[in-house]
Design a protein around this motif. Structure first.
Motif, PDB file in Angstrom:
ATOM      1  N   SER A  17       0.838  -1.209   0.000  1.00  0.00           N
ATOM      2  CA  SER A  17       0.000   0.000   0.000  1.00  0.00           C
ATOM      3  C   SER A  17       0.867   1.251   0.000  1.00  0.00           C
ATOM      4  N   ALA A  18       1.922   1.246   0.833  1.00  0.00           N
ATOM      5  CA  ALA A  18       2.835   2.390   0.869  1.00  0.00           C
ATOM      6  C   ALA A  18       3.581   2.537  -0.449  1.00  0.00           C
ATOM      7  N   ARG A  19       3.923   1.413  -1.078  1.00  0.00           N
ATOM      8  CA  ARG A  19       4.609   1.458  -2.370  1.00  0.00           C
ATOM      9  C   ARG A  19       3.705   2.051  -3.450  1.00  0.00           C
ATOM     10  N   LEU A  38       3.644  10.007  -9.807  1.00  0.00           N
ATOM     11  CA  LEU A  38       2.874  10.106 -11.051  1.00  0.00           C
ATOM     12  C   LEU A  38       3.395   9.160 -12.133  1.00  0.00           C
ATOM     13  N   ASP A  39       3.978   8.036 -11.697  1.00  0.00           N
ATOM     14  CA  ASP A  39       4.478   7.032 -12.633  1.00  0.00           C
ATOM     15  C   ASP A  39       4.338   5.673 -11.981  1.00  0.00           C
ATOM     16  N   ALA A  40       3.287   4.932 -12.347  1.00  0.00           N
ATOM     17  CA  ALA A  40       2.997   3.655 -11.708  1.00  0.00           C
ATOM     18  C   ALA A  40       3.993   2.571 -12.081  1.00  0.00           C
ATOM     19  N   GLU A  41       4.783   2.772 -13.158  1.00  0.00           N
ATOM     20  CA  GLU A  41       5.723   1.758 -13.609  1.00  0.00           C
ATOM     21  C   GLU A  41       7.175   2.212 -13.465  1.00  0.00           C
ATOM     22  N   ALA A  42       7.408   3.186 -12.624  1.00  0.00           N
ATOM     23  CA  ALA A  42       8.771   3.698 -12.444  1.00  0.00           C
ATOM     24  C   ALA A  42       9.638   2.670 -11.724  1.00  0.00           C
ATOM     25  N   LYS A  43      10.926   2.638 -12.096  1.00  0.00           N
ATOM     26  CA  LYS A  43      11.859   1.742 -11.436  1.00  0.00           C
ATOM     27  C   LYS A  43      12.366   2.397 -10.162  1.00  0.00           C
ATOM     28  N   HIS A  88      13.128   2.211  -2.012  1.00  0.00           N
ATOM     29  CA  HIS A  88      12.621   1.075  -1.236  1.00  0.00           C
ATOM     30  C   HIS A  88      12.800   1.307   0.267  1.00  0.00           C
ATOM     31  N   LEU A  89      13.907   1.926   0.649  1.00  0.00           N
ATOM     32  CA  LEU A  89      14.137   2.225   2.065  1.00  0.00           C
ATOM     33  C   LEU A  89      13.113   3.221   2.581  1.00  0.00           C
ATOM     34  N   TYR A  90      12.818   4.243   1.779  1.00  0.00           N
ATOM     35  CA  TYR A  90      11.811   5.237   2.163  1.00  0.00           C
ATOM     36  C   TYR A  90      10.437   4.587   2.298  1.00  0.00           C
ATOM     37  N   ILE A  91      10.088   3.716   1.354  1.00  0.00           N
ATOM     38  CA  ILE A  91       8.795   3.021   1.408  1.00  0.00           C
ATOM     39  C   ILE A  91       8.732   2.128   2.632  1.00  0.00           C
ATOM     40  N   LEU A  92       9.829   1.439   2.945  1.00  0.00           N
ATOM     41  CA  LEU A  92       9.866   0.558   4.117  1.00  0.00           C
ATOM     42  C   LEU A  92       9.653   1.344   5.405  1.00  0.00           C
ATOM     43  N   ILE A  93      10.349   2.479   5.526  1.00  0.00           N
ATOM     44  CA  ILE A  93      10.197   3.305   6.733  1.00  0.00           C
ATOM     45  C   ILE A  93       8.772   3.847   6.828  1.00  0.00           C
TER      46      ILE A  93
END
Length: 522
Positions: free
Chosen positions: A223-225, A233-238, A244-249
């Motif tokens: 959900s956070a990802r 504004l880019d659902a397919e961005a790499k 990933h660290l920011y999303i995890l936190i």
């Protein structure tokens, strides 16, 4: 769950023939109500076993009871506005997977929903659809692959927190009752028992974090990802490592149970290897059990930038005053006796002088001037006297009055916001319909039940389940009204929702109008 999926064919039949089943339900409702009035007992829906004993002497058969209970259990209704702006009732089946939406998610949405206006409430509901759909799919997958873990971790998680808090309470009770000093060292008679309980706490928290993360945290992370990608504004961005660290936190910060169990794990480990003071800190996890403190922490977190900026400015000001104190007034600081009987000067170097100004300046009621020697008012020392007076007064005004009171003001405003939001939330949930935004008193004025209206006619979760139900159907499988509403949802047009409209209210108004007309004719 597999048995429930076998009902999909029956549910599909129900969705196609909903008007027929609506007539059936209304006729059976009358019979059930008659049975209630006659004193029949055991009628509890949706379980048909309780009704079997009450159907003797009535026209309802056992098959009627079974079908009635099934329909009452899975059929839901919503009111919508058609293309001619006329209110219509739609019956639809609540699909088996919809029952897997957790109560925690429902409560979280109801608490965090923006209730400032009718538009913001609808927008919050629409924004939450993706999250609900993701959770339902994830829970179905978890159920199919590991039913045991789902049954344990997908329900109320407060009991796990209570168990961890209970272990912490037992440890602190043992320390409280038998913690004393021998040879200037703190000793506890029940040291071995405290160690055992700490090890149990560590293992318990570790197991929860392993298995609980697999069931609950995975969903929070995705959900956070998704929210992060939407923000980009880019659902397919790499995504990179830092992304990933920011999303995890972010996911951890939005998952209360993970924070609580990490806190228990850390305090028990530190208490076991470093200091028993961490056992006392462990009791602070009780804060998470209070909704009020959680709301306060959320609002305070939103004002963290303001508080951090004020603290930074205050620290810089104290640094400036520490520099002036060291360069021009260090002789005014007296020597103080420290532990061991020795005396030390409070401003013999800038490092010591800065921390002296920081410590005593904030704690002393009159500022840093209270720990400095008075300057002589002699004519030869008059300039130094005035400069010291300006130094003391300006420090007191800028630090002790303005800076500290700004921080106190932010905290007080936080409590005020919390009170206002709590009262606004309570009023909105109790007196305003979420869907149509009609006030409770409008229904009472026409002798209608507002509770029944929110529960049956404009049930918020029925609308959510209906929109999720539309997502499960292809465009070719949709009937006229479903296609019409689906197009409106895709184009972010919410005119299909009955804003300021309700069928029972309109019928009541028409009844009153007919009564007034009959009186006029008389």
């Amino acid at each position: 769950m597999r048995v429930s999926y076998k009902l999909l064919s029956l549910i599909s039949l129900i969705s196609k023939r909903s008007p027929t089943f609506k007539v059936f339900l209304e006729s059976k409702d009358a019979e059930v109500e008659a049975l209630h009035r006659s004193g029949a007992t055991g009628i509890e829906l949706p379980h048909p076993s309780g009704m079997i004993s009450a159907i003797s002497g009535s026209s309802m058969t056992r098959v009627d009871v079974a079908v009635y209970c099934l329909l009452r259990y899975i059929l839901r209704s919503v009111e919508i506005c058609n293309s001619k702006d006329q209110l219509m009732t739609i019956l639809f089946p609540k699909l088996p997977e919809f029952f897997l939406l957790s109560k925690q998610s429902k409560l979280r949405f109801e608490e965090r929903c923006n209730r400032e206006s009718a538009e913001t409430k609808i927008e919050s509901m629409m924004d939450a659809l993706d999250t609900f759909e993701m959770e339902i799919k994830f829970n179905v997958k978890t159920w199919e692959h590991n039913k045991f873990l789902y049954q344990i971790f997908a329900r109320d998680l407060k009991r796990f927190e209570m168990m961890a808090l209970g272990i912490a309470l037992v440890k602190n009770y043992l320390i409280l009752t038998d913690f004393h000093v021998e040879e200037n060292r703190p000793i506890a008679e029940y040291q071995e028992l405290v160690v055992i309980l700490s090890l149990i706490q560590i293992v318990y928290c570790f197991l929860y974090l392993i298995f609980g993360l697999k069931v609950r945290f995975t969903l929070t992370y995705f959900s956070a990802r998704k929210a992060y990608l939407k923000q980009m504004l880019d659902a397919e961005a790499k995504l990179g490592v830092f992304d990933h660290l920011y999303i995890l936190i972010s996911a951890i910060m939005n998952h209360d149970q993970i924070i609580v169990f990490l806190f228990h794990l850390g305090c028990s480990t530190c208490g076991l290897f470093f200091s028993k003071a961490f056992y006392a800190l462990e009791l602070l996890s009780v804060i998470n059990l209070s909704k009020m403190f959680k709301k306060f922490a959320t609002i305070l977190r939103s004002k963290g930038k303001q508080i951090s900026f004020v603290l930074l400015i205050s620290l810089l000001l104290i640094y400036v005053y520490g520099m002036f104190a060291f360069l021009y007034f260090r002789t005014a600081f007296e020597e103080r006796e420290v532990r061991g009987g020795e005396k030390e000067h409070l401003c013999d170097n800038f490092h010591r002088c800065f921390f002296t100004v920081l410590d005593y300046g904030l704690r002393s009621g009159g500022g840093v001037g209270e720990i400095m020697a008075m300057e002589s008012f002699h004519e030869s020392n008059r300039a130094r006297f005035y400069s010291r007076m300006f130094f003391n007064i300006s420090f007191y005004i800028l630090i002790n009055i303005i800076s500290i009171n700004i921080i106190f003001g932010i905290i007080i405003d936080t409590f005020s916001d919390l009170r206002d939001k709590t009262s606004s939330y309570e009023y909105d949930t109790e007196n305003v319909c979420f869907i149509c935004s009609i006030d409770k008193w409008e229904f009472l004025r026409h002798s209608l039940s507002f509770t029944e209206h929110k529960k049956k006619e404009h049930n918020m979760w029925n609308y959510i389940f209906w929109m999720l139900y539309l997502r499960t159907k292809g465009p070719k499988d949709m009937v006229g009204l479903e296609s019409y509403v689906n197009r409106k949802i895709v184009s972010n047009d919410y005119s299909w929702l009955p804003l300021k409209k309700a069928l029972t209210l309109e019928e009541a108004k028409r009844g009153l109008a007919a009564e007034r007309l009959s009186l006029i004719h008389i």
